[in-house]
Write an enzyme that holds these catalytic residues in place. Structure first.
Site, short mmCIF file in Angstrom:
data_model
loop_
_atom_site.label_atom_id
_atom_site.label_comp_id
_atom_site.label_asym_id
_atom_site.label_seq_id
_atom_site.Cartn_x
_atom_site.Cartn_y
_atom_site.Cartn_z
N HIS A 25 4.35 -5.04 -8.74
CA HIS A 25 4.99 -6.36 -8.64
C HIS A 25 4.68 -7.20 -9.86
O HIS A 25 3.95 -6.78 -10.75
CB HIS A 25 4.60 -7.07 -7.34
CG HIS A 25 3.15 -7.38 -7.23
ND1 HIS A 25 2.21 -6.45 -6.87
CD2 HIS A 25 2.47 -8.53 -7.42
CE1 HIS A 25 1.01 -7.01 -6.84
NE2 HIS A 25 1.14 -8.27 -7.17
N HIS A 75 -1.09 -7.44 -12.47
CA HIS A 75 -0.54 -6.11 -12.24
C HIS A 75 0.42 -5.67 -13.36
O HIS A 75 0.77 -4.51 -13.43
CB HIS A 75 0.19 -6.05 -10.89
CG HIS A 75 -0.75 -6.10 -9.73
ND1 HIS A 75 -1.14 -4.97 -9.04
CD2 HIS A 75 -1.41 -7.13 -9.17
CE1 HIS A 75 -2.00 -5.32 -8.08
NE2 HIS A 75 -2.17 -6.61 -8.14
N ASP A 130 -0.19 -4.78 -4.09
CA ASP A 130 -0.61 -5.79 -3.12
C ASP A 130 0.44 -5.83 -2.03
O ASP A 130 1.63 -5.74 -2.31
CB ASP A 130 -0.71 -7.17 -3.79
CG ASP A 130 -1.88 -7.23 -4.75
OD1 ASP A 130 -2.66 -6.27 -4.75
OD2 ASP A 130 -1.99 -8.22 -5.49
N GLU A 152 -4.94 -1.70 -1.59
CA GLU A 152 -5.73 -2.86 -2.00
C GLU A 152 -6.61 -3.26 -0.83
O GLU A 152 -6.32 -2.93 0.32
CB GLU A 152 -4.81 -4.02 -2.38
CG GLU A 152 -3.96 -4.52 -1.24
CD GLU A 152 -4.00 -6.03 -1.09
OE1 GLU A 152 -4.98 -6.64 -1.53
OE2 GLU A 152 -3.05 -6.58 -0.52
N HIS A 181 -9.17 -2.77 -5.65
CA HIS A 181 -8.79 -4.17 -5.64
C HIS A 181 -9.53 -4.95 -4.57
O HIS A 181 -8.95 -5.60 -3.71
CB HIS A 181 -7.27 -4.28 -5.39
CG HIS A 181 -6.67 -5.54 -5.94
ND1 HIS A 181 -6.91 -6.75 -5.41
CD2 HIS A 181 -5.84 -5.75 -6.99
CE1 HIS A 181 -6.24 -7.67 -6.09
NE2 HIS A 181 -5.59 -7.07 -7.06
#
EC number: 3.1.27.-
Lengths: 980, 661
Positions: free
Chosen positions: B111, B116, B221, B246, B472
């Site tokens: 995304h 990222h 995410d 994540e 993450h």
């Protein structure tokens, strides 16, 4: 049958179809109706290629076939079936046979053998599946025949191991629809079958095992094809629906299917598990990986709850819906569905709901929070945290937060169902429902408000909850606001602050949306009624009275002030000390409001203030019982009249009608009953008056101009009877009979009058015939009631009935005339609850002087808002009529979506009617009214439509088959000519 | 045929030393190293740093996966907290020399958040990568806006050099191949990728990477609870070998979003009603749109009149894309956009600096979110003195920012007259200081769009992975979640540190072509129709030739390979005590076998042998001891089972009481 067929042969036969012997060896010659089958036969023979044949078949499928010729057609189809190479044509033929066997009055048993024979040669799987489908149709047509059923199941069993999923599907479906649980399937000709079927069942082939349908179907729960698995579960459900008891043994299998890869399987499995949980709620199942045991219903509840967080929304909807139907679940499990343990950095955190509750409990209700006052406190024991919601944990928390609104609505509905059955759960789910008031989709919000209203008898709102509820009052959607008002009517609150809060918010609502006036007032009325003690301490503040200063008198026309007064007066009704706090002007306002808004302001017992006439006193405190008694007495007084010709009867009727009307005005609870009886009596009165006219003694030619009054009376009587029959709800058969009786009398009167005015016998004969038919149908319809009607008009008429049908019109008229005069008065027995359908048009108010201007020829939309009470099935019956000044009238049928149902027996019509007209020179009023349509009576359609041919004229006020109800409203409109 | 899949993680610069050990791993550098890659699969995951403390959301994601001989880079993020080399991943660590193109088969961006995708132009243009970059359509649209904004701030405002240029961003974007949801994209013959909806922000996707029968799912995410403008993440039961998830909220279970929303709305509503102003500092994209939708619908519903402003900037451009990518939003917006696009705000207008002094209530969204500079700080300074006003912090604030201070209840703020307040500590005494009294109400509302612990578990349940890998997140929190996952699902869970490689052994199924003749012969052998759920054994010869596997009948194999068939026979002698004559013994054996081996063809041949199928049994007696019979058994290799069974059977001797015919 044979004779019948033979007869047909001679009558209309043109072609004989000889069937090949091997198909039906028992019957050599088959006779069929020519037209259809022959044509089909020729068509099919003509067809050179499959496409053509298919076309013919498709064409044929559109035409209908009579029951007698079905068999022949089927035979022709089958003949072609065997010849046909193409699969698709065979498939179509198979489906046609299924279609044909559904023909009414046709016994498909005769084609069963032939259809079964096709299975021997068929190789195509698709066609096999279609053939099985055909068998299913045949099987469902012959539910009683055991032999047929067994033979069909036989076939299904044989094809269950087919490699094509469609065939297996159909087999399972067949088993589900026809299979038996108790009697094992016959597999080898011995077993139980001879006992069941009684001897030889043709076509029973040697099988392997004797098993019942259920275990057979449950084998396919593990089929490799998900479609077959689904079909197996559906078949099992079908067995259940047919009332066969399903064994508990498949429970584990069903539970395993809940984890299937395919959504349709999971969805069906949810139903299956639910069915089992309803069948064996109390049996005990072990919890795997521990040696504890739980009730089956609890276990399945947990499993279905788990499905609320499934990956597929279809399954989620199914699961959420199903949860609402599991009422036997233990409270412990039920409450888990609302459970959520919050955690932040491994520290236990309290939910906002818990915090709100604590704040409330500690007496400090403030929203001014500091940052991190929701900071997590105690440390969580890591091993105790269960992240996978095992069992029912948090099912509704998930369901209510779902992405799809379908799931959310299902969850709200389920909550409502469960909360209605458990008070403690209702208490718990309150917070969640209140949260739903904030949903993004209006439908969900509305639904949750409705649900909260339904369970509100079980709960009391806390202040913080009320606060959230009231926040929605500012919603711009009228539906939401009104639903909320409705909710507040039924809500219990806990403190006086709550009352104050509610009043404040309602007043805010009132200023923001003045159109809500009525709804808000009504809401406050109930709020006051329910919480008199909570209102009491607020009174000085509400009325802004001061111990020693005179405060200015508030404006009587202020809707907000009226709202406050409504609250206070309703509270004062059951709190006698409150009146002492009123100031002078309050009493004055009370009298005014009591008169103008009598439905909102209750009668109060005011100390030393009896000056208001008609307020205190008898009617004021008059209970329903005394009114009821009065009603009964009046009616029994009437019943002393034996014959309408009795002297003084008219006066008595007159007085009683007057009394009843007044009673209806005073006692709203009895308005329906009182009106009903008054109307009935008026009919009788009319009849009496008509009969006492001088004209009966007059010579026929002279009476022409005199009988106007009698004719009018007869017509009015007729109209009244329709009102009696359709406007009132709660009538029993007895009353309906009485009404019809009056109608007969009216018609008899009409007949007599016609006979006297018209010359010639010709027209009279048909009218007489009609009348006799009606008498007959009356007798048919009310056989049960006839004993009660012994002494009445009809009773007497029926005594003479053999003579009646034979006599000439002239004689009949004479008989009628005398019977009418001699017949006794029929007493009216009131049913328990009679309610009069009523309608009030709230909008347009008809007070506006500004005409609605629009260009002529185009349309203008007029908003209509009306409440309907005690109307049954308003979607079909209520219509809007618009009358233009030039006599044109339009009847508009509102959309079903325009009706809302805010409460029992109450409906709300919010719709738009489109007006259009050619230009007028000046603004003029049109009339808008509501009509109650009824399907014209069973008995006297012909006569009624006769008499109301002129009824189409607006002056008459009634269109055919409709009764106007509610006051009409006048609207100024002004169509302007279009500018060129 | 067990195989290895290795995962490698991390390369936070400070940890590079730690990573050196595996940097030399040959398999990692050589993508064709395994000529027989069927037998050796590496899944190497090398992932970014996980910051503890500051900025849960500003980590730097970059994961390397090696699967079935393919190397894939998942996300290419940057760290917002550093201004030097440390902000980008150390790409030299992947290849010491040469361009990345040779090593990587593709790059996938989940995304558009900078943590990222922030290092993407740096990697592709400055380090050098020409292969395909995959991202979803909305990401592709919005990503360059953010990158450009980021570049402007670093280069134009901070004056840095040696940074990527606008042209580089454009060039980089030309290498991007857009992905659709649920569309399977064939990167090359063997590697395919598929995107799933992830919630979180517009266009966020989870990716399934598949080579042969092995697969990895990377979540990026994601958010499992739907919100006002996005739906919930969804994945089918794809049963990947590894699920890389994540774990930002590994130890948190959040309250229902409804309570949060309601609280937020109530606060705004109350403040506006009493005539106060509401300031909501936000980051430009993502949550800002969520709050806008929330307020917009509330205003609409409640018929409110107070103005809402959005201090613009890049938001305007981004909002445009929000309007376009309706299919990526939630059910409500998708269903109603025909009547009205929810992102065409009626009540929310662009903010102008002068509006801040307007009297009357208003709501203002302003950037940046932590109140450390820019418009949000300016407005805050203007409004801080009035207790009727309110500030709502919808996100996390880094220590040292004004946001952090006021959240901690500081009532008096010392601030210099410059705008960057972060530099407060560094500023010299004597700078004109401004003391600001904070009278307005300060509220904190968390509107984070990450899955919480329950959400992560829910995703695992949906995907049913064989192994789990957490990235993450903070190590301590991940530990908790790891235990839980292992306990609840009984699958392996890994949480590699930066620079660490995790290797997972997979058990892939190898497809083999079977010759039709062989299959038909097997069918003809009878038995019920094959049940696909049950394995069934059959005989055949496996030929591995020209990179293909075929299963053929032995005869055909011999023919193809030009070999002669060799017969292999086993013979065996069994001594038996039996007083009868040889033929009698033989017939006794015959009857015995006949009674034991039902369903086999047993023949008593006239030449003094018994044949059981193809096994020959002969009897001879030694001259010395007539009672000791020697049985000669001979069977071919194919009948090994039956032969050894017979020999053991006969060793037990014949039962007494057998009649000799």
């Amino acid at each position: 049958m044979a004779a019948h067929l033979k007869k047909r042969v001679y009558e209309e036969f043109s072609k004989v179809v000889q069937l090949p012997q091997e198909e039906a060896p028992a019957k050599k010659l088959r006779l069929t109706k020519p037209s259809k089958s022959a044509a089909l036969h020729i068509d099919l023979c003509k067809a050179s290629n499959p496409t053509d044949a298919l076309q013919y078949l498709l064409h044929f499928a559109r035409s209908s076939v009579e029951a007698e010729s079905v068999e022949g057609v089927v035979r022709i189809l089958l003949e072609h079936y065997y010849k046909e190479q193409d699969n698709s044509v065979r498939l179509k033929i198979a489906s046609l046979i299924g279609l044909l066997s559904k023909t009414q009055n046709f016994n498909p048993e005769s084609i069963l053998d032939d259809t079964l024979n096709t299975f021997n040669t068929e190789k195509s799987h698709q066609v096999l599946a279609q053939l099985l489908d055909t068998l299913l149709v045949i099987g469902t047509q012959l539910p009683e025949s055991l032999i047929v059923r067994h033979r069909l199941i036989e076939v299904a069993y044989k094809h269950l191991s087919d490699t094509y999923f469609g065939v297996r599907n159909k087999c399972l479906q067949l088993l589900g629809c026809l299979g038996n649980v108790d009697t094992p399937l016959n597999k080898d000709g011995q077993g139980l079958v001879p006992a069941v079927i009684g001897g030889s069942a043709p076509g029973v082939s040697g099988g392997v095992c004797v098993r019942d349908a259920q275990s057979l179907i449950s084998d396919y729960f593990a089929d490799q094809d998900p479609r077959v698995r689904t079909a197996a579960i559906k078949a099992m459900l079908q067995l259940h629906e047919r009332g066969l008891k399903i064994q508990q043994t498949i429970y584990d299998q069903a539970c395993q299917l809940l984890c299937d890869d395919y959504e349709q399987v999971r969805s069906a499995a949810v139903q299956m598990v639910w069915v089992l949980s309803q069948l064996y709620p109390e049996s005990i199942v072990p919890i795997p990986s521990s040696n504890e045991q739980v009730r089956l219903v609890d276990d399945s509840f947990g499993k279905i709850s788990h499905m609320v967080s499934d990956g597929s929304w279809v399954v989620r909807v199914q699961a959420a819906k199903t949860l609402g139907n599991m009422l036997q679940v233990s409270p412990h499990f039920l409450e888990q569905t609302l459970d959520k343990k919050l955690m932040s950095d491994l520290r236990r955190k309290r939910t906002a709901h818990e915090r709100a509750k604590e704040l409330y409990a500690s007496g400090e209700f403030s929203s001014g929070r500091k940052w991190a006052d929701d900071a997590p406190k105690e440390k969580v024991d890591t091993s105790a945290v269960n992240l996978i919601a095992s069992g029912a944990c948090g099912a509704f928390v998930h369901g209510l937060e779902d992405e799809m609104y379908e799931v959310r609505i299902a969850a709200v509905d389920a909550l409502s169902a469960l909360a209605q059955s458990s008070a403690s759960f209702a208490e718990k789910c309150l917070d969640f429902l209140v949260d739903m008031f904030n949903d993004e989709i209006e439908e969900v919000r509305l639904q949750s408000i409705h649900v909260l209203r339904q369970i509100s008898t079980n709960i009391t709102l806390r202040e913080d909850q009320l606060d959230t509820v009231l926040a929605v009052l500012e919603d711009s959607s009228r539906d939401i606001r009104e639903a909320l008002h409705e909710l507040l009517c039924f809500t219990n609150v806990s403190t006086k602050e709550c009352i104050q809060l509610a009043l404040l918010e309602l007043l805010k609502n009132l200023t923001k949306y003045p159109t809500d006036r009525n709804s808000v007032w009504k809401c406050l009325k109930f709020l006051g009624c329910r919480h008199p003690t909570l209102v009491l301490p607020l009174v000085p503040e509400l009325l802004s009275t001061h111990p020693y200063f005179h405060t200015p008198e508030p404006d009587m026309d202020d809707p907000a002030y009226i709202a406050v007064l409504v609250l206070v007066f309703n509270a004062a009704q059951s709190c006698p000390t409150m009146t002492a706090l009123f100031s002078d002007h309050t009493f004055r306002h009370y009298t005014y409001l009591r008169d103008s808004l009598s439905h909102l302001v209750p009668p109060l017992r005011l100390p030393g203030r009896t000056q208001a006439p008609g307020v205190s006193g008898i009617e004021g405190s008059g209970s329903v019982e005394s009114a009821q008694l009065f009603l009964q007495q009046s009616l029994s007084r009437i019943s002393t009249i034996h014959n309408l010709q009795d002297p003084g009867a008219q006066d008595l009727l007159n007085f009683t009608i007057r009394d009843l009307q007044r009673l209806g005005e005073l006692q709203t609870e009895l308005a329906g009953a009182a009106d009903f009886s008054a109307t009935y009596l008026r009919c009788q009165l009319l009849l009496t008056k008509a009969l006492q006219e001088k004209l009966w003694t007059m010579a026929v030619p002279l009476c022409l101009k005199h009988n106007a009054m009698a004719t009018a009376a007869a017509k009015q009587m007729l109209e009244e009877t329709y009102k009696l029959e359709f406007l009132y709800s709660g009538l029993e058969n007895r009353q309906v009979a009485t009404i019809h009786h009056v109608r007969l009398q009216a018609k008899a009167l009409q007949l007599v009058l016609t006979a006297r005015t018209r010359r010639g016998v010709e027209p009279l004969i048909s009218v007489c015939e009609k009348f006799l038919q009606e008498v007959e149908s009356f007798q048919r319809l009310f056989v049960v009631e006839l004993p009660h009607l012994q002494e009445s008009f009809v009773g007497k008429l029926l005594d003479l009935s053999p003579k009646l049908s034979a006599c000439k019109p002239g004689e009949l008229v004479k008989i009628l005339q005398t019977t009418l005069r001699q017949s006794g008065f029929l007493n009216l027995k009131l049913p328990k609850q009679v309610q009069r359908a009523s309608a009030t048009i709230i909008e347009p108010t008809g007070e506006s002087d500004n005409p609605l201007r629009f260009t002529s020829g185009l349309v203008v939309a007029l908003d209509i808002d009306a409440t309907l009470e005690h109307v049954q099935d308003p979607h079909n019956t209520v219509k809007v009529q618009v009358l233009y000044p030039d006599g044109q009238s339009h009847v508009i049928q509102p959309k079903p979506g325009d009706f809302r149902s805010p409460g029992p027996h109450r409906h709300r019509l919010i719709t738009q009617v489109y007006l259009s007209h050619s230009a007028w020179t000046e603004a003029c009023q049109i009339e808008v009214r509501l009509l109650l349509a009824y399907s014209s009576s069973r008995l006297c359609k012909a006569v009624w439509s006769d008499s109301s041919t002129e009824g189409l004229q607006p002056a008459e006020g009634a269109t055919e088959g409709t009764i106007p109800f509610g006051k009409p409203v006048k609207v100024f409109i002004m169509p302007k000519p279009a500018r060129r | 045929m067990a195989r290895e899949v290795r995962c490698k993680t991390v390369e936070e610069p400070s940890l590079v030393a730690l990573a050196k050990t595996h940097a030399a791993t040959p398999s990692f550098k050589n993508k064709t190293a395994s000529g027989s890659h069927l037998s050796n699969v590496h899944l190497c995951i090398s992932s970014s740093c996980f910051l503890s403390g500051a900025g849960q959301d500003v980590g730097r994601s970059c994961i390397l996966v090696s699967i079935g001989g393919k190397n894939i880079m998942l996300d290419c993020g940057m760290h917002m907290g550093f201004n030097d080399d440390r902000r980008f991943p150390d790409f030299s660590y992947i290849t010491q020399q040469g361009r990345l193109t040779e090593f990587l088969d593709c790059v996938i961006i989940s995304h558009f958040h900078l943590d990222h995708c922030g290092a993407l132009p740096y990697m592709s243009e400055m380090v050098g990568y020409d292969g395909p970059i995959y991202m979803t359509h909305p990401t592709k649209a919005i990503c360059p806006i953010l990158l450009e904004d980021f570049r402007k701030i670093t280069v134009d405002k901070k004056g840095e050099t040696n940074f990527f240029t606008s042209q580089m961003i454009k060039d980089c974007m030309k290498k991007v191949v857009p992905l659709n949801l649920h569309q399977t994209v064939q990167v090359d013959d063997e590697l395919e990728i598929k995107a799933y909806y992830a919630g979180h922000v517009l266009g966020a996707a989870m990716v399934q990477i598949k080579v042969g029968s092995e697969s990895v799912v990377y979540t990026g995410d994601y958010n499992m609870t739907p919100d006002r403008h996005l739906g919930a993440a969804w994945i089918d039961k794809c049963r990947p070998d590894i699920l890389i998830s994540e774990s930002t909220y590994a130890t948190t279970i959040r309250d229902s979003k409804r309570c949060r929303e309601r609280d937020f709305l109530k606060k705004v509503h109350e403040t506006v009603e009493r005539g106060g102003k509401v300031l909501i500092p936000v980051f430009a994209l993502g949550r800002a749109q969520e709050l806008c939708i929330l307020l917009e619908t509330f205003w609409e519903r409640m018929n409110m009149k107070a103005p809402i402003y959005f201090s613009t900037g890049l938001t305007e451009k981004a909002n445009h894309y929000y309007k376009l990518f309706i299919t990526w939003t939630n059910q409500k917006i998708r269903k109603t956009f025909v009547q009205r696009n929810m992102f065409e705000f009626k009540h929310i207008k662009a903010f102008d600096r002068s509006y801040a002094d307007n009297p009357g209530p208003m709501v203002v969204f302003a950037t940046p979110g932590m109140l450390h500079a820019g418009q949000s700080l300016q407005i805050f300074k203007k409004w801080a003195g009035n207790e009727k006003n309110m500030i709502i912090m919808p996100g996390y604030c880094v220590q040292g920012t004004i946001g952090h201070k006021i959240l901690n209840g500081q009532k008096k703020l010392e601030m210099e007259n410059r705008q960057t307040v972060i530099e407060i500590e560094r500023c010299e005494p004597g700078c004109c200081h401004l003391s600001l009294e904070v009278k307005l109400q300060v509220e904190y509302m968390s509107f984070s769009a990450h899955a919480d612990a329950k959400g992560i578990m829910q995703l695992i349940r949906m995907a049913e992975p064989r192994n789990m890998l957490l990235v993450h997140g903070e190590a301590k929190k991940m530990e908790f979640l790891k235990d839980k996952i292992e306990q609840e699902f009984t699958i392996n869970c890994f949480m590699p540190a930066n620079g660490e490689t995790t290797t997972v052994i997979t058990n892939p199924s190898v497809p083999v072509d079977i010759s039709l003749n062989l299959l038909k012969r097997e069918m003809a052998l009878g038995g019920p129709l094959p049940d696909p759920k049950k394995p069934r054994t059959m005989h055949g010869t496996l030929i591995m030739k020209d990179n293909s596997l075929r299963l053929v009948s032995p005869e055909q194999a011999l023919k193809e390979l030009g070999l002669n068939e060799h017969q292999l026979r086993f013979t065996c002698r069994v001594q038996l005590q039996d007083p009868h004559s040889d033929p009698d013994t033989l017939s006794r054996i015959y009857t015995h076998l006949k009674s034991v081996l039902k369903g086999y063809t047993i023949q008593h041949l006239p030449d003094g042998t018994v044949m059981v199928e193809s096994i020959v049994i002969k009897v001879s007696s030694s001259a010395e001891e007539p009672n000791t019979k020697v049985l000669l058994l001979s069977w071919s290799y194919q009948d090994e089972d039956l032969g050894s069974f017979l020999s053991t059977l006969l060793k037990k001797g014949l039962p007494s009481g057998l009649s000799s015919m």
